[in-house]
Every structure is written in structure tokens, then in C-alpha cells.
Scaffold this motif. Structure first.
Motif, PDB file in Angstrom:
ATOM      1  N   GLN A 143       6.670  11.069   3.197  1.00 40.66           N
ATOM      2  CA  GLN A 143       5.765  10.550   4.290  1.00 40.66           C
ATOM      3  C   GLN A 143       4.220  10.901   3.683  1.00 40.66           C
ATOM      4  N   PHE A 144       3.969  11.778   2.844  1.00 40.49           N
ATOM      5  CA  PHE A 144       2.722  11.700   2.309  1.00 40.49           C
ATOM      6  C   PHE A 144       2.246  10.772   1.499  1.00 40.49           C
ATOM      7  N   GLN A 145       3.239  10.409   0.681  1.00 43.34           N
ATOM      8  CA  GLN A 145       3.381   9.143  -0.218  1.00 43.34           C
ATOM      9  C   GLN A 145       3.079   7.680   0.768  1.00 43.34           C
TER      10      GLN A 145
ATOM     11  N   GLY B 292      -0.400   6.341   0.075  1.00 43.76           N
ATOM     12  CA  GLY B 292      -0.514   5.165  -0.792  1.00 43.76           C
ATOM     13  C   GLY B 292      -0.294   5.535  -2.317  1.00 43.76           C
ATOM     14  N   LEU B 293      -0.541   6.906  -2.752  1.00 41.23           N
ATOM     15  CA  LEU B 293      -0.263   7.313  -4.002  1.00 41.23           C
ATOM     16  C   LEU B 293       1.071   6.750  -4.815  1.00 41.23           C
ATOM     17  N   GLU B 294       0.915   6.423  -5.646  1.00 40.80           N
ATOM     18  CA  GLU B 294       2.240   6.037  -6.457  1.00 40.80           C
ATOM     19  C   GLU B 294       2.983   7.031  -7.364  1.00 40.80           C
ATOM     20  N   SER B 295       2.275   7.793  -7.849  1.00 39.43           N
ATOM     21  CA  SER B 295       2.754   9.060  -8.668  1.00 39.43           C
ATOM     22  C   SER B 295       3.607  10.032  -7.766  1.00 39.43           C
ATOM     23  N   MET B 296       4.676  10.452  -7.689  1.00 39.56           N
ATOM     24  CA  MET B 296       5.329  11.184  -6.873  1.00 39.56           C
ATOM     25  C   MET B 296       4.990  12.719  -7.543  1.00 39.56           C
ATOM     26  N   ASP B 297       4.694  13.070  -8.735  1.00 40.96           N
ATOM     27  CA  ASP B 297       4.183  14.133  -9.230  1.00 40.96           C
ATOM     28  C   ASP B 297       2.924  14.790  -8.592  1.00 40.96           C
ATOM     29  N   GLN B 298       1.900  13.416  -8.490  1.00 37.91           N
ATOM     30  CA  GLN B 298       0.737  13.744  -7.979  1.00 37.91           C
ATOM     31  C   GLN B 298       0.869  14.299  -6.631  1.00 37.91           C
TER      32      GLN B 298
ATOM     33  N   ASN C  57      -0.427  -2.012   0.816  1.00 37.26           N
ATOM     34  CA  ASN C  57      -1.784  -1.875   0.223  1.00 37.26           C
ATOM     35  C   ASN C  57      -2.290  -2.678  -0.925  1.00 37.26           C
ATOM     36  N   THR C  58      -0.958  -2.709  -1.812  1.00 34.03           N
ATOM     37  CA  THR C  58      -1.027  -3.723  -3.024  1.00 34.03           C
ATOM     38  C   THR C  58       0.340  -4.292  -3.496  1.00 34.03           C
ATOM     39  N   TYR C  59       0.302  -5.068  -4.569  1.00 34.36           N
ATOM     40  CA  TYR C  59       1.231  -5.568  -5.163  1.00 34.36           C
ATOM     41  C   TYR C  59       1.474  -5.325  -6.510  1.00 34.36           C
ATOM     42  N   PRO C  60       2.906  -5.372  -7.105  1.00 36.61           N
ATOM     43  CA  PRO C  60       3.768  -5.522  -6.289  1.00 36.61           C
ATOM     44  C   PRO C  60       4.359  -4.518  -5.288  1.00 36.61           C
ATOM     45  N   PHE C  61       4.855  -4.895  -4.057  1.00 39.75           N
ATOM     46  CA  PHE C  61       5.295  -4.061  -2.964  1.00 39.75           C
ATOM     47  C   PHE C  61       6.979  -3.954  -3.057  1.00 39.75           C
ATOM     48  N   LEU C  62       7.455  -2.798  -2.691  1.00 40.22           N
ATOM     49  CA  LEU C  62       8.771  -2.494  -2.456  1.00 40.22           C
ATOM     50  C   LEU C  62       8.943  -1.232  -1.451  1.00 40.22           C
ATOM     51  N   ALA C  63       9.784  -1.611  -0.621  1.00 42.93           N
ATOM     52  CA  ALA C  63       9.972  -0.603   0.487  1.00 42.93           C
ATOM     53  C   ALA C  63      11.592  -0.388   0.803  1.00 42.93           C
ATOM     54  N   MET C  64      12.032   0.864   0.635  1.00 45.71           N
ATOM     55  CA  MET C  64      13.241   1.174   0.993  1.00 45.71           C
ATOM     56  C   MET C  64      13.476   1.583   2.612  1.00 45.71           C
ATOM     57  N   ILE C  65      14.454   0.720   2.959  1.00 46.07           N
ATOM     58  CA  ILE C  65      14.794   1.039   4.538  1.00 46.07           C
ATOM     59  C   ILE C  65      16.298   1.331   4.689  1.00 46.07           C
ATOM     60  N   MET C  66      16.386   2.220   5.934  1.00 51.19           N
ATOM     61  CA  MET C  66      17.858   2.798   5.892  1.00 51.19           C
ATOM     62  C   MET C  66      18.091   3.092   7.404  1.00 51.19           C
ATOM     63  N   LEU C  67      18.941   3.171   7.816  1.00 52.97           N
ATOM     64  CA  LEU C  67      19.493   3.642   9.451  1.00 52.97           C
ATOM     65  C   LEU C  67      19.312   5.106   9.255  1.00 52.97           C
ATOM     66  N   LYS C  68      18.170   5.822  10.154  1.00 55.44           N
ATOM     67  CA  LYS C  68      17.930   7.068  10.178  1.00 55.44           C
ATOM     68  C   LYS C  68      17.704   7.450  11.642  1.00 55.44           C
TER      69      LYS C  68
ATOM     70  N   ARG D  11       8.227   3.936  -0.223  1.00 49.61           N
ATOM     71  CA  ARG D  11       7.178   2.951  -0.379  1.00 49.61           C
ATOM     72  C   ARG D  11       6.806   2.782  -1.921  1.00 49.61           C
ATOM     73  N   LEU D  12       6.983   1.779  -2.674  1.00 50.87           N
ATOM     74  CA  LEU D  12       6.507   1.506  -4.136  1.00 50.87           C
ATOM     75  C   LEU D  12       5.659   0.617  -3.958  1.00 50.87           C
ATOM     76  N   GLU D  13       4.393   0.991  -4.617  1.00 45.43           N
ATOM     77  CA  GLU D  13       3.362   0.028  -4.635  1.00 45.43           C
ATOM     78  C   GLU D  13       2.927  -0.120  -5.967  1.00 45.43           C
ATOM     79  N   GLY D  14       2.450  -1.410  -6.498  1.00 46.48           N
ATOM     80  CA  GLY D  14       1.764  -1.401  -7.972  1.00 46.48           C
ATOM     81  C   GLY D  14       2.854  -1.456  -8.998  1.00 46.48           C
ATOM     82  N   LEU D  15       2.106  -1.990 -10.225  1.00 48.86           N
ATOM     83  CA  LEU D  15       3.245  -2.231 -11.258  1.00 48.86           C
ATOM     84  C   LEU D  15       4.013  -0.996 -11.838  1.00 48.86           C
ATOM     85  N   ILE D  16       5.238  -1.258 -11.915  1.00 43.81           N
ATOM     86  CA  ILE D  16       6.103  -0.129 -12.365  1.00 43.81           C
ATOM     87  C   ILE D  16       7.221  -0.494 -13.290  1.00 43.81           C
ATOM     88  N   GLN D  17       7.587   0.266 -14.359  1.00 46.44           N
ATOM     89  CA  GLN D  17       8.503   0.061 -15.359  1.00 46.44           C
ATOM     90  C   GLN D  17       9.882   0.037 -15.004  1.00 46.44           C
ATOM     91  N   PRO D  18      10.675  -0.541 -15.233  1.00 52.47           N
ATOM     92  CA  PRO D  18      12.065  -0.397 -15.210  1.00 52.47           C
ATOM     93  C   PRO D  18      12.673   0.838 -15.009  1.00 52.47           C
TER      94      PRO D  18
END
Length: 426
Positions: free
Chosen positions: A19-21, A25-31, A209-220, A229-236
Motif C-alpha cells: 500500500q505504501f508503494q 510510487g517508490l520503485e524499490s521495495m527495500d526503500q 506515474n511513469t513508464y514502463p508500468f505494470l499492475a498486478m490485479i487479483m480477486l481479493k 504496481r511496478l513503474e520504471g525500467l526494471i531488469q528481468p
């Protein structure tokens, strides 16, 4: 003992982390995790601190090494400028809102959502090849419905055509063998360009907020929810790790939905079986009642038929009795014993009784028949037969002989014995 950053998160902490991410919009989970740990997992305080940093206010956990007077001046300046900043951003939002009515975005009118998706897939394959995750070939709403029905994760990718990181992300990450294998085996994948009306509509709903943008959606909690939510350039490798983290963090919700759906299905099957058993029992009872009514109706008809038959028989017997009385009243008187024209006839009835009476030679054989008919001992239908030679006397009129012969014409002598033959059964 493991270090704090290596300790496993609880379910509540994982939810707050995601929820905080989403909110910051922070990309780093560690941060995100470090910030929440600094605020003792108080998500409101962590978000407010993050917003303060974006506004230029120093973080309470990372204060600048300034003198107290400078810190006081900075806070004073912030408080003085706060009303002006609030007014500026409010007017800016109003202006943008009004601009939408004056110059509406042509992408706001979705006329062919499936065509938008298929057009994007075609252009993507022309530019990056056919080695990519399997795109869902349908609308965003259809993808949501299928993911909900199949209890699967739905990964949404919004493609920013003009963004500087889009090309590298598609070539190096999205089309990599490990990423496409990971996505194809674990989730549905829907994608569209934000330059298309269908993609633009989804971007307005997901608020990227920016691209590339990915969103994971599920029944909850019985509704389709964005859980990552994953935003910005990310490696495989990072993409796979973060998607795995999101899936593991929400696996309990998915399992709960699966168990609840199985229970609902079992309840529905049980209710259906109960309904079918009730309907079968109801049909059996209805069939039993129908047969009972038919039997009762058949019995009533038979009783009514028997009653009518009895009444008819009673009427027939009354009519027969009345006819016998009438015939008896119409008989000519018996001639005297010494009448030279008389004929003495002895009748032998079927019940072995004998009846004797005198008739005149000139009388018709019908008189003999009427006499016998008037007797109670005589059958309802009968014929009169001579013994030797045996012949049936024509006592009743026929078409060939409308006027029966007289006793003399029939060849009877002064003393005769005639037999009455019962024809009732015939």
C-alpha cells in the motif's frame, strides 16, 4: 539471529508495504520497507514524511546538519508558503479539469476496444518480434472477468510509445525468455498502448506515474484489486523477483477465495441435488396423486355405470312387466270346454312346468305367443316348437309373413303339446 531487514514480514506488514508503494510510487521495495520500519510501520506517518520530502521539507529521520536557527527558518518559510502553494495547485487542478471540457482528449472515446488491443499486439510484434508473453486478445474488462472466473493473477502492462525506457524494457525485459516463461505459466497478461483509447481508459483507472508500468490485479475480498504496481525500467531478474514477492504476499487471499468458491460450489451442488430430490419426490407424489385420482375416477365411473345398468335393468323389467300386463289384458277369453272349434294346448316351459289353455282354431298363432308372454314363468324371449315333426311355429309377424297363420293353418289338432324354447341367451 537474522538481521531485521532479513526477517520474514507478517501478512499485515506485507499489505502495508504494498500500500505504501502504491501511494508513494517508490520503485524499490527495500526503500519502502526501510521507510516503514523507521516509522514503526505507521503507514500514515511514513506517507506524510515521504510527501514532505517531495515538497522540500526535510525528513524527520534524515535532518540536514544545519543549525537550529536555519531549521526554524525553513519551517517558517514552509508554513508561510503553504497557503500560496495550496492555492496554486488548486487553481492548476481546476484549470486542467476545465481544459478537459474545452479540448477533450480524443482517446477518451472508446469505440473499438478489441481493435485497439489487437492493433497494439500487431504493432508490438512488428517491432519486437513474436517472442513475448502471450497477450490477452480481448478487452480489459474481459481480462478482468476471466481472471476473476479462473482465480488467476492478471498482469496489466501499459505501453508508453514515446517514453525513453519503453524500447529497452520491451526488448531486454519483456521479451526475455525467463520473463515470458514466468508470465505465461503463472498469470494472464493484458497489454495495450496508452495512445489507444482502450489503453488510455485503463491508464485513467490505474493512474500510472511513469513508464514502463505494470499492475498486478487479483480477486481479493470478492473484488478485483490492484495488489502491486511496478513503474520504471526494471531488469528481468528484478521483475521476476518482485512479481514473485507480490504473488507470495497475496497467496493466502487467493487460497481463501479458492476455498470459499469451492464451498459455494459445493453448497450450490448440494442445494441443486436437494432441489432435484425435492422435485423428484414432488413429481412422484404428483404421479401418485394422479393415479389415485384416475383410480377414484375410474371407480366412480364403474360405480356410476353399474348404477345406470341397474337402473336400466329395473326400467327394462318394469317395461317388461307392464308389457306382460298389457298382453294379458288384451288376450281374448278362453273358449268353453265343449266348444267344437276349440283347441286344447299343453305348454311345457323351460323350467319343466306345464301350462294348459284352450284356443280357437281361427285365432292367430300370435294369440298363443301373447298368452305365453304374459306368464311370469315364461322367458323374455322364446319360441314355440312342435315335438313331432319338430318345427318352429311362426307366431310373430315378419317381412315375408306380416300376418302369422291361424292355429288351423298351422296344422294344429284339437289337442296339442307344444314346447317353449328359451331364446334369452341368444
Amino acid at each position: 539471529m537474522a538481521a531485521p531487514e532479513e526477517q520474514e514480514l507478517s501478512q499485515a506488514q506485507t499489505e502495508k508495504l504494498l500500500q505504501f508503494q502504491d501511494l508513494t510510487g517508490l520503485e524499490s521495495m527495500d526503500q519502502c520497507r526501510r521507510t516503514l520500519e523507521q516509522h514503526n510501520w505507521n503507514i500514515e506517518a511514513a506517507v506524510q514524511d515521504r510527501l514532505n520530502e517531495q515538497e522540500g521539507v526535510p525528513s524527520v529521520f534524515n535532518p540536514p546538519p544545519a543549525r537550529p536557527l536555519q531549521g526554524l527558518l525553513g519551517w517558517s518559510y514552509y508554513l508561510i508558503m503553504l497557503p500560496f502553494r495550496f492555492t496554486y495547485y488548486t487553481l492548476l487542478d481546476i484549470f486542467r479539469f476545465a481544459l478537459r471540457f474545452i479540448r477533450p482528449d480524443p482517446r477518451g472515446r472508446v469505440t473499438d476496444p478489441v481493435g485497439d488491443v489487437m492493433s497494439f499486439i500487431h504493432s508490438f510484434e512488428e517491432k519486437y518480434g513474436r517472442s513475448h508473453p502471450v497477450f490477452y486478445q480481448g478487452t480489459y474488462s474481459q481480462a478482468l472477468n476471466d481472471a476473476k472466473r479462473e482465480l488467476r493473477y492478471l498482469l496489466v502492462y501499459l505501453h508508453g510509445d514515446d517514453h525513453q525506457d519503453t524500447d529497452e524494457f520491451c526488448r531486454a525485459t519483456l521479451c526475455s525468455e525467463e520473463v515470458l516463461t514466468f508470465i505465461n505459466t503463472r498469470m494472464l497478461f493484458w497489454a495495450c498502448s496508452t495512445s489507444k483509447p482502450e489503453g488510455y481508459r485503463v491508464s485513467q483507472a490505474l493512474r500510472e506515474n511513469t513508464y514502463p508500468f505494470l499492475a498486478m490485479i487479483m480477486l481479493k475480498d470478492r473484488k478485483m484489486t490492484v495488489v502491486g504496481r511496478l513503474e520504471g525500467l526494471i531488469q528481468p531478474e528484478d521483475l521476476i523477483n518482485q512479481l514473485t514477492f507480490i504473488m507470495e504476499a497475496n497467496q493466502t487471499y487467493l487460497m481463501s477465495e479458492q476455498l470459499e468458491r469451492e464451498e459455494r460450489n459445493q453448497t450450490q451442488v448440494l442445494r441443486q441435488q436437494q432441489d432435484e430430490a425435492y422435485l423428484a419426490s414432488l413429481r412422484a407424489d404428483q404421479e401418485k396423486d394422479r393415479k389415485k385420482r384416475e383410480e377414484q375416477e375410474q371407480k366412480r365411473q364403474e360405480e356410476e355405470k353399474a348404477r345406470q345398468s341397474i337402473l336400466a335393468e329395473e326400467r327394462r323389467l318394469r317395461t317388461l312387466e307392464e308389457e306382460k300386463e298389457r298382453k294379458s289384458e288384451c288376450l281374448p277369453p278362453e273358449p268353453p270346454l265343449d266348444d267344437p272349434d276349440s283347441v286344447k294346448i299343453v305348454f311345457k316351459l323351460p323350467n319343466d312346468t306345464r301350462v294348459e289353455r284352450r284356443f280357437l282354431f281361427g285365432q292367430s298363432l300370435t294369440v298363443i305367443h301373447d298368452f305365453l308372454f304374459s306368464l311370469k314363468e315364461t322367458p323374455e324371449k322364446f319360441q314355440i316348437v312342435t315335438n313331432f315333426p319338430r318345427r318352429v311355429l311362426p307366431c310373430l309377424p315378419t317381412e315375408e309373413q306380416p300376418n302369422p297363420p291361424t292355429l288351423k293353418e298351422a296344422g294344429l289338432s284339437r289337442s296339442e303339446v307344444l314346447f317353449v324354447q328359451d331364446l334369452t341367451d341368444d
